[in-house]
Every structure is written in C-alpha cells, then in structure tokens.
Design a protein around this motif. Structure first.
Motif, PDB file in Angstrom:
ATOM      1  N   ARG A 228       0.160   0.829   1.604  1.00 40.03           N
ATOM      2  CA  ARG A 228      -0.456  -1.029   1.987  1.00 40.03           C
ATOM      3  C   ARG A 228      -0.239  -2.524   0.970  1.00 40.03           C
ATOM      4  O   ARG A 228      -0.029  -3.124   1.040  1.00 40.03           O
ATOM      5  N   ALA A 229      -1.374  -2.079  -0.180  1.00 40.70           N
ATOM      6  CA  ALA A 229      -1.730  -2.652  -1.512  1.00 40.70           C
ATOM      7  C   ALA A 229       0.146  -3.564  -1.623  1.00 40.70           C
ATOM      8  O   ALA A 229      -0.168  -4.772  -1.946  1.00 40.70           O
ATOM      9  N   GLU A 230       0.261  -2.814  -1.981  1.00 42.37           N
ATOM     10  CA  GLU A 230       2.763  -2.793  -2.536  1.00 42.37           C
ATOM     11  C   GLU A 230       3.189  -3.043  -1.645  1.00 42.37           C
ATOM     12  O   GLU A 230       4.190  -3.542  -1.705  1.00 42.37           O
ATOM     13  N   GLY A 231       3.327  -3.611  -0.390  1.00 45.44           N
ATOM     14  CA  GLY A 231       4.089  -4.092   0.398  1.00 45.44           C
ATOM     15  C   GLY A 231       4.836  -2.992   0.838  1.00 45.44           C
ATOM     16  O   GLY A 231       6.022  -3.329   1.096  1.00 45.44           O
ATOM     17  N   GLN A 232       5.022  -1.355   0.728  1.00 40.25           N
ATOM     18  CA  GLN A 232       5.520  -0.439   0.691  1.00 40.25           C
ATOM     19  C   GLN A 232       5.472   0.113   2.280  1.00 40.25           C
ATOM     20  O   GLN A 232       4.260   0.953   2.371  1.00 40.25           O
ATOM     21  N   VAL A 233       6.384   0.863   2.435  1.00 43.09           N
ATOM     22  CA  VAL A 233       6.120   2.289   3.585  1.00 43.09           C
ATOM     23  C   VAL A 233       6.880   3.608   2.924  1.00 43.09           C
ATOM     24  O   VAL A 233       7.994   3.200   1.981  1.00 43.09           O
ATOM     25  N   ALA A 295      10.757  -1.087   0.910  1.00 44.72           N
ATOM     26  CA  ALA A 295       9.871  -2.584   1.565  1.00 44.72           C
ATOM     27  C   ALA A 295       9.257  -2.531   2.983  1.00 44.72           C
ATOM     28  O   ALA A 295      10.137  -1.990   3.743  1.00 44.72           O
ATOM     29  N   ALA A 296       8.246  -2.831   3.023  1.00 44.24           N
ATOM     30  CA  ALA A 296       7.213  -2.745   4.578  1.00 44.24           C
ATOM     31  C   ALA A 296       8.037  -3.568   5.730  1.00 44.24           C
ATOM     32  O   ALA A 296       8.349  -3.660   6.719  1.00 44.24           O
ATOM     33  N   GLU A 297       8.740  -4.626   4.897  1.00 45.04           N
ATOM     34  CA  GLU A 297       9.477  -6.028   6.163  1.00 45.04           C
ATOM     35  C   GLU A 297      10.900  -5.621   6.383  1.00 45.04           C
ATOM     36  O   GLU A 297      11.323  -6.031   7.074  1.00 45.04           O
ATOM     37  N   ALA A 317      -7.165  -2.310   7.842  1.00 43.08           N
ATOM     38  CA  ALA A 317      -6.246  -3.533   7.623  1.00 43.08           C
ATOM     39  C   ALA A 317      -8.374  -3.755   6.994  1.00 43.08           C
ATOM     40  O   ALA A 317      -8.607  -4.437   5.464  1.00 43.08           O
ATOM     41  N   ASP A 320      -9.622  -1.620   4.312  1.00 44.68           N
ATOM     42  CA  ASP A 320      -8.674  -1.954   2.834  1.00 44.68           C
ATOM     43  C   ASP A 320      -8.781  -3.180   1.635  1.00 44.68           C
ATOM     44  O   ASP A 320      -9.616  -3.141   0.882  1.00 44.68           O
TER      45      ASP A 320
END
Length: 342
Positions: A228-233, A295-297, A317, A320
């Motif tokens: 989550r901190a790196e914006g990944q899934v 990437a999460a987006e 959240a 975090d």
C-alpha cells in the motif's frame, strides 16, 4: 572451438533457442538470484523471456556471429558462468524453437546441455509420452490416451480431423502442429514480474497451528503495508514452509482479485497453510511472497456494497497513517505474532 561455428549454424538455420532451467532455486532464494541469472543471459543476447521462478528462454541468433560460437557452445558458456558466479547448475535445452528447447531440457538428467536439431525432431518426439508435450495437461492427456494416442508419435500420425473431434478445432490444430515440432511462438523479451516477501523464523520448531497462523497474519500485514505504501497490488501469493529437517514445501495461489488488503492476503495465506495439513509437522519458519506486483491504479477491482469491508479499509488506512508517523510496530492486527528477523 571453430571461429566459423556460429556463422555456419546461423546459415543452416539450425538451433538458436535456449531453454534454461536454473537448478536449485527455491521460492524464497529465487528472488535474490533469479534477476542476476537473467542478467547473465542478457549479457549474451537481449532476447530473453523470463519464465519465473526458475527458468528462461533466450533467442541467440544475433549472438552466434558475435561470439563465434554455435548455440550449444553458448549454452555451455551460460552453464559455466552460472556455476562459477552463483553456484547454480543449469540444465539447457537447445532447439530451433521454444517447444523443442523446453522438451530437450526436460528429457533427461539435470545439469546438462541437450540439443535437438531439426533433422532429429521426429525421432526425438516419436516415443515421448503425450503428457511430455508442452500444453498437454493431465485432463487432455487422459482424453488422448483414451483414444490410444499415448505417445507424441501417435499423436503426430493421427488425422487432424480426429484430434479436432476429441479436443476442439483450435486445440486440436495446435497439438497437431506441436506433435510435429512446429512451434511458431517467438521468444518475447520480458522482465520477471516484481515480487515482495516477508519471513518469520520461530524461536523453536513450531507444532501449534494457531501460532503458525499468527505468524502468517503478521507477514500478510507487513506485506500489505509495504504494498500500500508503494501503491502496488499483488495478483498471487506464495507460501513457503520450512521444516526442522531442512526440507521445505512451497505453494502458490492466485488471489481472487489484485489486492494489497491485509485481510485478503491473510485469508489466502491461511488457505494455503491449512491445505498442507501440517498437524504433526515441526515448522522452523514460514515465508510469504506477494507475486506479480502491479501498480494499484492499473488493477481492476470488483465493486463492493459491503459496509463492513468499507469500514475495514478505512481502519486499515488509519493504521497505515499511524505507522508512517510512529513506526511500523505502532499498530498490529489482533492475533499476529511479532516478527523476528531471518
């Protein structure tokens, strides 16, 4: 070695595809060495297709003239460098296409270079069991054997119409071609999917399933926070269980959808653990690896109208934010174990 060997091989249109299996890589150690081994291949040719966790394809056509070696000599060079630099003993199949190169590597004892030349294709394939043909799974093999097509040679001799009646039009045509060694699939340069891992070593060999599940919750929580901190899934999760006798078991499962949500990661980790039925096992440590990161987006998510799930994500959240401010151990899920460095 002859300086004209590579040029002669290229002119004859013979073998130029290597299927390299890096022997001895484990799920947790593979991340450390796998990319380095791929880099070793790209020193020879830029056309390298990663096949994680422990293999790769390489098209060396462009390297034959540069190195003045044929494909077999380049395969031996790969083996020598991997062994000298990383202590990894490779098995390499050499052929005119990915299908035969893969089958050549899998056809005998590990730690060798095996070549299948175009003129040898029919003889090599003829007596191979049909299950050895890449793309033939257990169900397809059973269906073919039920019709007496239990070898690749018999499969190649069968009429196309017969195979299409058994397997369907597309699958029948595909296997009809593969049984003759026809494989137009190119080697496509790809990088290995990114991954992230977390490990827990127990203070003593652990027999209690509850404590093991607590460790898995901790690892899932750590991975989720990092992603989550790196914006990944992650799209998949791998569990490695190491035992007191130094053996290990590794299992991988695809996630229902790409996620970095701790409860979703923990649920799959529990399912992998419970499926191993470790009632009497003495467990030394467990490792979770989040696989196929993206990437999460860019990931698609199924809409949910569950109010509880929305509250859980809001709480996550908030946790975090607390971790970023006060440290990663400021907030832990109930039932988790404090991590211990490997």
């Amino acid at each position: 070695m002859s300086g004209h060997a590579g040029e002669n091989a290229r002119q004859r249109g013979e073998t130029h595809v290597l299927y390299v299996h890096f022997g001895g890589l484990t799920a947790d150690a593979g991340g450390e060495y796998y990319e380095a081994l791929l880099a070793l291949l790209t020193d020879i040719t830029p056309v390298v297709q990663a096949l994680p966790p422990d293999a790769a394809l390489a098209d060396v056509r462009g390297a034959l003239r540069y190195f003045r070696r044929d494909a077999v000599e380049l395969a031996r060079l790969v083996r020598l460098r991997a062994l000298a630099l990383y202590g990894v003993d490779c098995t390499v199949g050499v052929a005119a296409g990915p299908l035969l190169a893969r089958m050549a590597a899998q056809a005998g004892e590990p730690g060798q270079v095996r070549e299948v030349r175009p003129a040898e294709t029919a003889a090599f394939l003829d007596s191979r069991p049909v299950a050895a043909l890449h793309g033939v799974g257990p169900a397809t093999a059973r269906a073919l054997c039920g019709y007496g097509l239990d070898s690749v040679g018999r499969l190649a001799a069968a009429p196309l119409a017969t195979l299409q009646r058994i397997l369907g039009a597309a699958a029948g045509r595909r296997l009809h071609e593969r049984a003759r060694g026809i494989d137009p699939t190119p080697v496509t340069p790809t990088a290995p999917p990114r991954s992230a891992s977390a490990e827990h070593l127990f203070e003593r060999d652990e027999l209690d399933a509850g404590r093991r599940r607590g460790a898995l919750l901790t690892l899932a929580d750590d991975l989720g926070f990092r992603l989550r901190a790196e914006g990944q899934v992650a799209r998949a999760l791998t569990l490695t269980v190491r035992y007191a006798d130094r053996t290990a078991t590794t299992r991988t499962r695809a996630l229902p959808e790409p996620t970095a949500h701790t409860p979703a990661l923990a649920a799959v980790a529990y399912a992998l653990h419970d499926a191993l039925a470790l009632q009497r096992a003495r467990v030394r440590g467990v490792t979770l690896r989040a696989e196929e990161l993206t990437a999460a987006e860019l990931a698609a998510h199924q809409l949910s109208f569950d109010v509880r799930e929305e509250k859980a994500r809001r709480a996550e959240a908030a946790a975090d934010r607390a971790r970023r401010r006060f440290g990663v151990s400021a907030v832990r899920p109930a039932g988790s174990n404090p991590p211990r460095a490997a």
